[in-house]
Design a protein around this motif. Sequence first.
Motif: not given
Length: 1761
Positions: A474-479, A496-504, A515-520
């Motif tokens: 997931x982090x890779x997709x988000x760069x 500068x970074x946050x964690x989503x509900x899945x922990x990514x 913009x919604x965060x990208x998902x893998x």
Amino acid sequence: MLAQVPDEPENSDSSRKSIYDSKVSAREAKKKKVVFWGIEVPETLSWHGWELGKEMIKHLTLKNVHGKVQKLRYRAPSTPFFFTVFPQPITLNPGMSVTLPIVFRPSKEMDYEDTIFFMKAEGEFSVTLHAMLPRFCLSVPAAVQLPVCAVHSATEATFAVRNVGDLVSIFAWETSSPFSVDPMFGTLNPGAECMVKVVFKPKVAGVHYAAATCWFGGEVKQMRTIKLKALAKYPYLCVSMTGKKSEGVQPGKFQDALCFGSVPVGKTVEKCVEIVNMSLVDAPFRIEQAEGPLLRDYGFSCDVSHDVVPAKGKLVLRIRFQPHVVGEHSTDYFTITSAAYHLKTVLKVVGSCKGPSVSLHQHSVNFGWINLGESLMRTLKISNTSDVPAYYQFDIDCKGSVFSLDRPCGVLEGATTLTLKVIFRPAHPINYHRRVVCLVHHQEPLYVDFFGTCHSDTAKPTTLQKRHLSWYRTNMVRGLTFYPPDILSEMLKNGKLQMDEKGALMLPPEISEDQPPKEYLEPNPMAEYFYNAVSSDLALFPAHVSVSPREYDFGCCMPPHKADSLSLCVTNHTKGSIIVAWTPSHSSAFQVHPEIGDIPPLKSSTFYVFCRPTQVNSLYATELEGFAVYKVMRHYTNIENDATICPSWCLTVRLRAHTYEAKREHIIPQYVLDVPKIFPPVACDTDTYCSMLLSNPSTSLITFSVNQTACPSVLVKPSLGHVIPGGHQIFFLSTHPVNTVLQQHVLPLELNSYPAYTKEIVLQSCGQSLLLLLEGDGILYFKPLHVGTSSTRMYTIKNCTSLPMVFTWKIRRSDSKILSVSPTAGILQPYETMAQAWTFTPDKKTKYVLQAMVFVRWKSPDPVSPKDVHYVLRIIGEGALGTIRAQKEHLDLGNILVGDQKSCSIVLLNDGICTLNYILSVERLFTGPCDHEEVLSDLPALELEHSRGTVPARSKVFVRVKVRPARRLCYTWLIKYAICTARDLASAKEKQQQFLCCIVATGVYPTLCITDACTIGTASRNSKMHIWKLFSLDTLNEFLERDPTPGELTYKVPTRHSTCLIPPVYTPLLLDFDFGSAPVDSEPTIVVLMLENKGVVPVDWAFLFPSDQKMDMERWAEDADFTPQELHQMSIQDNQLFSVSPKSGTLLPGQEKSVQLSHRHDFIGTDRLPVLLKISYGHEILLTFSGVTVEHDQRYVHFASTKHVFAPVAVGCSQPPTQIYKLYNGGSMPVTFEVQLDNIVKIKEKNFQHPVFVCLTPRGEILPGEAGHIEWIFSPLEAKTYTVDVLIDILEGDSTQITFQGVGYNPNIVREAATSRHFFSSAVIPGSAKLTVPGQAATLSHHRICLGNIPDCTKAGRLVFLNNISKSKAVVFTWQLNSCKEMVLEVAPESGVAQPGESIPCFITLQPTGNPYFCRINLVCEVYIQESLVQYERDLHEWEKEKERQAVEFTITEKDLGIKKKLKSPSVRLSDSAETANLPESSAVIRKYKTLPPIKSRPTPSQPPGHNDKGLLDKDTSQKWVKPEPPTPLFLHLDVSARSYAIEDFLSNFALDFHRYFLSRPFSTQPSECKLVDGSRHRNRTDVELKQLSLASASKQELEVVTDILTGVIRSLLEDGHFQTSVRKIQDEPVPYFSQFQSAKSAELQDSRQGSTFPSRVSSLTDLDLEKDGERKKMNQETSPSDLPESCKTFHHKELMEKEIISRQPAVGNLVELVLENILQNILIEASRGEVVLTAQPRIIALPPNASRRITNPATPPCRA
């Protein structure tokens, strides 16, 4: 010269022999031999090739093939050209043979023929000798029948052409199409033959005839003709699939697809299709596969391209399917054509390809953490759920990797699971993660993540978990993975970074601009494999660490030389420092230095790979593995948040090398390469993939290398590597077609590092674009339709691509009610043709042009198809209106048997342009005597085969109609129709019905009637009327005209339905068939009835005896106790006392059939037998056959009935008529009867002494076989019915009581004419003859004459013809008039002779008797054959002559006289001496002189008819000489009926008919004799009473009373105005018949004497008075000459008066009547002979006008014709 030799014929020919002669002799030896009475000889002996002046000898061999010695003689040839040895007897022993030399000596050139004859005791036989000139002669068959052939096919037959001539012959053939002959030309030597082949190639079906002409010969051509005959038929092939309940495919139609189902990839499946030949001819056919693009290969194949199906046979066609692309649905079409492409059958084949279905039970293997130097094992399960074996390979070199599998490659069988062992051996204390791909042949690759952590004493990295991999992706997709964990942790702290509900990790919303965060998302396995950024330059995601090169070939590395090195450039693309650690492999020939190195952010570092092979002539290959990891990941304490953990990246480099010398050939690779020919079809500008399998079945290593630069359009992975012994390598190939142009790819595969071992792999690829083919160029036509009706047409669309596509139809909303399609959407498989149902429903009368669009797209959602790909379909139709009419508006089915069925067809015509749907209705009408309610309750008599249907445009339809009438009625059905549509189908019946046609039928029953009857045998003297009465034929015919009752139709046809001897009775009518009576042992009584079918349908009739109605039952089921009645019937049937011939039959309408009924008089008594007359589907009537047989000496009178009804008589009749009651003597003795009048006297006393019943002949005698008459007068006093029982005594016999009944009627209420018609209509026997008995030589033109009502003072007559129907014999006829003396019946001529074929006119005249009577006379005519009558007279004359001779002769019986004297008499009774020998002496003296034997006369009259005492005339003179009997005559009966009235009664009842009769005066009272006893006395008494009532003997007082009465009557008439008016009208009436014979003068004289009251005085003058008047006139003329003028006038007036007086005399009237009667009789006789044609048109002759005649006779009245 004759010598017997064994069975070996000699060949001694003294003449010159040639090669031709030897051939001829050989041919002669083979000639057919024949055997005559045990002698075998050749059939012919022939000479060929002879020359003039030379002799030629041939030997004729005779062989005895019989078992006995044969003797024969012979006769030399008759001509001098053939001769042999002198004839001498020949004796041949069994089995031996003899030769005769036959010498032929020709004298000139000509053909010679002769015969040599051989004679035996049994007969003679011959051998033909031939000597022929050399000639041309070909032997060909007369006709050749060729086998049956299919149209557009060929069949052949051969025949032999043989040169049977003596010269070499050239032949040439000529024939016509469709026949051909091979060879057409040729040459034949003598005796040679040639086989000629006839080929038949028809183009049309039918019987073909042709003539093949063969020309041969020399200068003059000869010909032989062969008739060629062949039959051609159209073949009829049906295609059916084995194992399916399919009736086959009709020619030219589709059928259910031949489905192969899912077939494993690469495997071949075979299915069978049966081609059945339904025709009688062999059917050749061709099978062709549908043409398609070059890239099309769906694996369907058929080895047979053409073959022949035998007649009525079948051929099994094997179709194979071998698919290549997994998941592809294949559709193909095979066209089976026959009859030269005229008949086609399309077979659709469908199949799909299935591959392996391999899956991993887990997508990751977590090894946790272990210490450095340790290893850990985990298991990995891999399963194949398909039944197709799967080749798998994990793309990892287990020898050079920290992760190793025990079975990295192998074959996974279908439906199996394999557990693999995965071992983790870390080499450095870092995190390990490698995403390993599992390659599966014919399947997309599978991925599994191997990860673990290695700890050492100093380095303890964070333990890698599965969630870390998920967060990493997931982090890779988000760069965010390009930053090391420490930086990410700091950014996380700084917000500068946050964690989503899945922990990514994710960027804050303010930075990501909401913009919604990208998902893998899991990428396509193929795309991930080819674009993973590790082993390829292209990547789905940016690479963090890259190495270059990824593949390298060291080439030849010889061990003695210095090791070559390869510089590996590892680039760090992240923003953190990384550590690269290479997995060491100490046993490998390839080493990396350094093993561990650090690389700063965004920097590169170089590592060196050294190749140090140890063996020469070997191959080396390996895969280097390295892992790159952030430096911060060396210790877990550096990681503050798990979300920032980044696993290691795996780096791989493929290397190979060899140690072969330069000129040394490398090891030959042994491999198996499974590679497809084409790439799977895809849309344009889309990647397509396929797999390739390289198997190494050898024990040596195989290295491979694919030159990507040689084929840049195809990507191959892996492009370099090795295949271990016994292993395999799976390749994946990818290409990217950009258009629909077919591209060919040549991919070089080099094996074992040797260019000579390069395998060029040829692949093809092509892009697919959407292409849909519409039938008929996108135009769909509908036939014109009736408004509101629907029509459905099948329209096909075809997918012309190799990919499945989805179609969707769109129709305008305004057209949706008019047009519809089914299905509206669906999937079209590659190259599949789909039929769709289009429905067109016009709503008004107009022409329609509609449009519909179909949108298509690819089925696969990945390719993005253009949105505007659609096709337009034009639909053209027309709405119209139409009507239906019947071809025949009136259909008459005629007469139909009630209960039977008749079918017909109504032809419905549609003259319009549209198809019409109709509904028929029936309206029933009927006429006839019936109950309306009962008829309505019957089942419908008319049934339509279908009441609904369709009539196409401009065509006709047949509607089958079944009519089954239930009653005898005239049925009328009105057929109406209504046009129905799909919308108002339910309310179609309520629409207005329109008239279509009318069907008329008449229900009838089989009708049968008796039209004639005659008798043979003892009853031959009975009249036809008597037979008609005995058999109750009037009642029978009357009943047969009625309708059968339901009970009679219980059994419609004759059946055996009774279980008892006396069958049950279902008929309401019981009739007696009375055969009368006859003496015992007399001839049978035979009655012949003429049955006639006067109906309109055939009639099946049968006379069923009780035994014919009884079922055949087992003996145990029958009742053994019989009643007397049953025993009586059984006796009659067993003895066949009654018989019917024929007992059954069929009569067509108008046909007649005679049936003979007979009764045998074998036993004394009364015989009664119930016989059922059964008419199929009609009446059944129980007829009781009865007959009486009496003894010879019994006096018996047969009474047909015990009741007799007199004809009705009017009350107050002045002279009641005389009526006759007949008695029949049925015995052999004369009978005397006497009528007891006691009851008649009582009736007279009750009716005031009025004689109601008067018996005129109460006593009489009847001869045997004759009929006696009892005359009665019935005179009723009141209008009622009178009945009297009268006892008739038979002397020495039985008495019988007869009931006589008479009806009196009021003449003012019931007219006499009505009763008279009833009297004449009661006898319905035919007037003309219809029956002839066997041997009958003459017939009467009429059997019945009805003279009608006549006055008693007139005579009436008729003409009857006696016809001689014999063609060769004349007949003698005689009319018997002794029984009609009372009625004064005259026949002229009474006797005569009729020549063969001649018709004799006989005039029957009934003379007046003066007394009213009912006349029914049976006039009998005896007919003899003249020849038999002449013979009888000759025999009678000889008999009488012999009788006279014997009367004067006597016989002397003394014995001694015979010795002394010579007998003078020719008839001496020698046998009498035996009679006198035993007598006393005195008696002997008395008997010495004996009389001649008596003459026996004919049988006495007392013998019954037909009873004869047969006497035989033997040689013994003691027998009596029987008197010749006259021949048996033929009796022809003529029934004469008449009703006589007194003149007063006739005028009161039949005044209008009075002028038709001539009144003869005075009455001729001829005396009539009656053979009845008391008749003459009563008649004389009546005559005296009539004389006493005449005026001549009346007294004065009586005359005064008569005068007063007449005066009053005349006065009242004069005062009656109505009477005067009637008198005036008389003048206007036509001239009466008798007034035509008077002149105008006599009319004037009659007018002058109108006042005379006694006109009868003039008519009573005698002839003497006339003579006196003549003398007086003469004297007056002589004495008064002076008064000449006055005397002339007076004389003229007197002369007229005398003529008038003479013309009024009865004699003159009788004379004129007689003259006219003779004239008419002569005219009729001449007309019967053909001398006068009465029906000819009269000829008018126009005479010139005569002026003088017109002047001299101005007042001559016109002559009355």
